[in-house]
Design an enzyme around this catalytic site. Structure first.
Site, PDB file in Angstrom:
ATOM      1  N   CYS A   2       0.849  -1.182   0.000  1.00  0.00           N
ATOM      2  CA  CYS A   2       0.000   0.000   0.000  1.00  0.00           C
ATOM      3  C   CYS A   2       0.889   1.238   0.000  1.00  0.00           C
ATOM      4  O   CYS A   2       2.093   1.162  -0.217  1.00  0.00           O
ATOM      5  CB  CYS A   2      -0.915   0.007   1.225  1.00  0.00           C
ATOM      6  SG  CYS A   2      -1.903  -1.495   1.396  1.00  0.00           S
ATOM      7  N   ARG A  53      -4.880   1.674  -0.368  1.00  0.00           N
ATOM      8  CA  ARG A  53      -4.862   0.228  -0.148  1.00  0.00           C
ATOM      9  C   ARG A  53      -4.819  -0.564  -1.445  1.00  0.00           C
ATOM     10  O   ARG A  53      -5.624  -0.336  -2.351  1.00  0.00           O
ATOM     11  CB  ARG A  53      -6.086  -0.195   0.664  1.00  0.00           C
ATOM     12  CG  ARG A  53      -6.069  -1.671   1.060  1.00  0.00           C
ATOM     13  CD  ARG A  53      -7.330  -2.066   1.809  1.00  0.00           C
ATOM     14  NE  ARG A  53      -7.256  -3.449   2.262  1.00  0.00           N
ATOM     15  CZ  ARG A  53      -8.302  -4.188   2.593  1.00  0.00           C
ATOM     16  NH1 ARG A  53      -9.523  -3.668   2.530  1.00  0.00           N
ATOM     17  NH2 ARG A  53      -8.148  -5.433   2.995  1.00  0.00           N
ATOM     18  N   LEU A  54      -3.859  -1.473  -1.514  1.00  0.00           N
ATOM     19  CA  LEU A  54      -3.856  -2.541  -2.503  1.00  0.00           C
ATOM     20  C   LEU A  54      -4.272  -3.796  -1.743  1.00  0.00           C
ATOM     21  O   LEU A  54      -3.515  -4.329  -0.939  1.00  0.00           O
ATOM     22  CB  LEU A  54      -2.470  -2.722  -3.129  1.00  0.00           C
ATOM     23  CG  LEU A  54      -2.310  -3.859  -4.145  1.00  0.00           C
ATOM     24  CD1 LEU A  54      -3.203  -3.634  -5.354  1.00  0.00           C
ATOM     25  CD2 LEU A  54      -0.860  -3.990  -4.586  1.00  0.00           C
ATOM     26  N   SER A  55      -5.480  -4.242  -1.931  1.00  0.00           N
ATOM     27  CA  SER A  55      -6.058  -5.308  -1.105  1.00  0.00           C
ATOM     28  C   SER A  55      -5.397  -6.646  -1.430  1.00  0.00           C
ATOM     29  O   SER A  55      -5.473  -7.135  -2.559  1.00  0.00           O
ATOM     30  CB  SER A  55      -7.566  -5.403  -1.340  1.00  0.00           C
ATOM     31  OG  SER A  55      -8.194  -4.181  -1.010  1.00  0.00           O
ATOM     32  N   ILE A  56      -4.757  -7.230  -0.413  1.00  0.00           N
ATOM     33  CA  ILE A  56      -4.070  -8.512  -0.558  1.00  0.00           C
ATOM     34  C   ILE A  56      -4.616  -9.523   0.446  1.00  0.00           C
ATOM     35  O   ILE A  56      -4.917 -10.648   0.119  1.00  0.00           O
ATOM     36  CB  ILE A  56      -2.548  -8.350  -0.334  1.00  0.00           C
ATOM     37  CG1 ILE A  56      -1.961  -7.336  -1.318  1.00  0.00           C
ATOM     38  CG2 ILE A  56      -1.842  -9.696  -0.452  1.00  0.00           C
ATOM     39  CD1 ILE A  56      -1.988  -7.751  -2.756  1.00  0.00           C
ATOM     40  N   ASN A  79       1.965  -0.237   5.450  1.00  0.00           N
ATOM     41  CA  ASN A  79       2.318  -0.673   4.102  1.00  0.00           C
ATOM     42  C   ASN A  79       3.168  -1.926   4.237  1.00  0.00           C
ATOM     43  O   ASN A  79       4.196  -1.901   4.901  1.00  0.00           O
ATOM     44  CB  ASN A  79       3.107   0.434   3.383  1.00  0.00           C
ATOM     45  CG  ASN A  79       3.770  -0.059   2.102  1.00  0.00           C
ATOM     46  OD1 ASN A  79       3.301  -0.987   1.471  1.00  0.00           O
ATOM     47  ND2 ASN A  79       4.875   0.569   1.727  1.00  0.00           N
ATOM     48  N   GLY A  80       2.728  -3.010   3.602  1.00  0.00           N
ATOM     49  CA  GLY A  80       3.525  -4.226   3.650  1.00  0.00           C
ATOM     50  C   GLY A  80       2.698  -5.448   3.962  1.00  0.00           C
ATOM     51  O   GLY A  80       1.478  -5.468   3.755  1.00  0.00           O
ATOM     52  N   GLU A  81       3.373  -6.476   4.464  1.00  0.00           N
ATOM     53  CA  GLU A  81       2.715  -7.729   4.818  1.00  0.00           C
ATOM     54  C   GLU A  81       3.384  -8.310   6.061  1.00  0.00           C
ATOM     55  O   GLU A  81       4.614  -8.335   6.159  1.00  0.00           O
ATOM     56  CB  GLU A  81       2.817  -8.759   3.681  1.00  0.00           C
ATOM     57  CG  GLU A  81       2.167  -8.340   2.377  1.00  0.00           C
ATOM     58  CD  GLU A  81       0.651  -8.294   2.445  1.00  0.00           C
ATOM     59  OE1 GLU A  81       0.075  -8.957   3.343  1.00  0.00           O
ATOM     60  OE2 GLU A  81       0.047  -7.595   1.611  1.00  0.00           O
ATOM     61  N   GLY A 377      13.618 -13.179  -6.549  1.00  0.00           N
ATOM     62  CA  GLY A 377      14.806 -13.834  -6.003  1.00  0.00           C
ATOM     63  C   GLY A 377      15.864 -12.879  -5.506  1.00  0.00           C
ATOM     64  O   GLY A 377      17.014 -13.294  -5.308  1.00  0.00           O
TER      65      GLY A 377
END
Length: 626
Positions: A2, A53-56, A79-81, A377
């Site tokens: 986000c 928001r980028l909904s994940i 922002n993040g996961e 990677g």
């Protein structure tokens, strides 16, 4: 993935004014979060925050931000996961019965941890990538924090009496108190490295929050300083003090187990997920382990170039065929790549001159047509000794040390009057090295005489110019890898991928940078990273369990573009417009006469000056876009 932005100042604003400012800040980073937006402000203390928001995870309104804690004390924009949010949620439920959850988002879990456990315990417990702003309504303090390895960006700084913060500089520029004074000293760093390393930014008074740090700011607290909650130096120190003592096979098994755990967590999403696949060691390994875990074919993506010298897609296709992934590739023309160049100032919020940004954007754009999340990677080279300088630099330094310094300097002086193709010029630079640290700085530098190129500038300290804090590392190879992991990786590689992906509303995840993998890598002896003159030994051995050696063993190739010929050909008109001597003199940043000389050297074919010129061209294009 986000975007967030906000302000904190002593001036009370009308509610409509705060809302409009936040709306503009959020709109400037809309591509980071196109699915929804929100604002929260307390006009009595001059605080406001916006979130895109980028909904994940949890696509419902239960994951909407800014989010208020259940107790009402805290407001979070994140922002993040947080990859282990389910485990953290379970721990929270065990500690306190009768939990009431709005939904199943990692944001709600992170916020509940912060409210119950406090900042330090929460940061240590989280596995993930993140940048967040936490407002404490009771104490009237703002906490900004950034993940351990610096995967997610966060800028902050005072502009007059107002503190501004955000995921990208364009969000800070949208605030009416933003001053926007160019930091000439930081510009010297752009010329040296092709990027501006943390904590600096292109703007005076605005800084990047360093990786693994947080800062707590009270009303008018202009002296607040970032503090580390995780320090890669301590990780390296601990690795050297307690090295891994198992066999080769045990090291491969342990690495496989840790990467499996990392990838398992990073595969969790409520939206389509895939992976970048170049056909190299790192991306092939990530995809191999993903495919082993998946019940369906993994989506993989690669781009190819019509110029054979720059085409890696054929190798990616061979690996994808062997693993049985659902592989997509896009062959781009020179025109496709060139069309991105005018867009770079929009994509990168400050001047950034790693030309592999162009193919990175293209592969991100292609992947976003099919998935919302892509694993990459990145990180293998810095953690496991993949870059070629790690193999040849120690031998080069041993050779140079046999030549007395005065003699080396005399040879360099005699070579100065000769025509200076790139190799001779680099030789001149190397011969002047006074230490192994100075030698590496010279090899990594695109410009050595940065202060003479930029008017009124003094180059500030940076990791490679101020290596004293790493004196405890005796191995030259480990020293180089460590500084790249703290500098080049977060400030170049991760910036390149984050901005290119976010400009396409694509979330990227980096399994090799899980801190548990990073900490294990630091414990491995050098012989398990560089062996028989080749890097990433342990990664290779693990990959060979899944992919035949013949498919992946080849010289390392970067994500390169033919920049030198482009500047003499299709980009010449664009470049000449930006490098006009009257324009440069009027703007007053560069030594205009010398830049023109270097430009003519490049056009005449006397030397390939593309890497030097690119940083100047990128700054000029960025400046024109402000």
């Amino acid at each position: 993935m986000c975007g967030l932005a906000g302000f904190f100042g002593p001036f009370r604003r009308a509610a409509d004014d705060s809302a409009e400012i936040l709306r503009k800040q959020g709109l400037s980073i809309a591509l980071r979060g196109p699915d929804s937006d929100g604002i929260w402000h307390d006009d009595a203390v001059g605080f406001g925050v916006t979130h895109r928001r980028l909904s994940i995870s949890d696509l419902s309104l239960a994951g909407h931000q800014p989010m208020a804690s259940h107790c009402g004390r805290y407001i979070l924009a994140f922002n993040g996961e947080i990859y282990n949010h389910r485990e953290l949620r379970s721990r929270l439920e065990q500690e306190e019965q009768g939990n009431t959850w709005r939904g199943h988002s990692d944001t709600e879990v992170l916020l509940t941890c912060l409210a119950r456990w406090g900042l330090d315990r929460t940061l240590q417990a989280c596995v993930g990538m993140f940048a967040f702003a936490l407002w404490d309504r009771q104490d009237r303090t703002l906490t900004l924090a950034r993940d351990r390895m610096g995967e997610k960006p966060l800028y902050w700084g005072w502009q007059g009496q107002t503190l501004l913060f955000g995921s990208e500089l364009k969000a800070l520029r949208a605030h009416p108190d933003f001053q926007g004074m160019i930091d000439r000293d930081a510009l010297t760093l752009l010329l040296r490295y092709n990027y501006i390393p943390a904590p600096y930014s292109i703007y005076r008074g605005i800084r990047k929050l360093p990786a693994g740090h947080y800062v707590v700011i009270g009303v008018g607290d202009r002296d607040a300083m970032p503090r580390p909650f995780w320090d890669y130096r301590n990780v390296v120190r601990a690795g050297l003090e307690t090295p891994f003592t198992g066999t080769d096979g045990q090291a491969i098994d342990e690495l496989e187990a840790r990467l499996m755990t990392s990838i398992q967590g990073q595969r969790v999403a409520d939206v389509p997920l895939g992976a970048f696949l170049s056909g190299g060691i790192d991306s092939s390994l990530v995809v191999s382990l993903m495919q082993r875990q998946a019940s369906q074919r993994v989506n993989t993506y690669a781009i190819g170039f019509q110029a054979r010298d720059f085409d890696e897609a054929v190798h990616a296709r061979a690996v994808a065929d062997h693993l049985g992934t659902d592989h997509a590739e896009l062959y781009v023309t020179e025109q496709d790549a060139l069309a991105i160049v005018p867009e770079l100032p929009r994509i990168y919020c400050e001047p950034f001159a790693d030309s592999s940004q162009i193919p990175t954007f293209l592969v991100s754009r292609m992947a976003r047509q099919h998935v919302t999340v892509a694993l990459s990677g990145d990180g293998g080279d810095e953690l496991f000794g993949g870059y070629t300088p790690y193999q040849f630099m120690p031998r080069l330094w041993r050779w140079l040390r046999m030549i007395p310094a005065p003699l080396r300097q005399g040879i360099a002086a005699m070579l100065v009057p000769l025509p200076a193709p790139q190799r001779i010029e680099k030789l001149l630079t190397i011969l002047g090295a006074t230490s192994r640290e100075d030698l590496y700085l010279r090899v990594r530098s695109h410009w050595m005489d940065t202060e003479s190129m930029i008017l009124g500038a003094n180059e500030p300290d940076s990791l490679l110019r101020h290596p004293d804090t790493w004196r405890f590392v005796k191995s030259f190879e480990v020293w180089m890898m460590s500084l790249d992991a703290c500098g080049y990786m977060p400030d170049d590689i991760l910036v390149k991928v984050d901005r290119a992906a976010m400009a396409n509303s694509l979330e990227t995840r980096v399994p090799l940078l899980d801190h548990r993998v990073v900490e294990f890598a630091a414990r491995l002896p050098l012989s398990m990273k560089i062996r028989d003159g080749r890097g990433k030994w342990v990664l290779r051995q693990l990959l060979y369990r899944y992919v035949p050696q013949s498919l992946v063993d080849r010289p390392k190739a970067g994500f390169a573009v033919p920049l030198g010929s482009w500047l003499r050909g299709p980009l010449r008109e664009w470049a000449e417009d930006l490098l006009q001597e009257p324009k440069l003199r009027k703007e007053g940043y560069f030594d205009a006469k010398r830049i023109q000389e270097i430009w003519q050297e490049h056009l005449n074919g006397r030397a390939d000056r593309s890497n030097r010129l690119w940083s100047i061209l990128i700054f000029q294009a960025w400046l024109a876009d402000q």
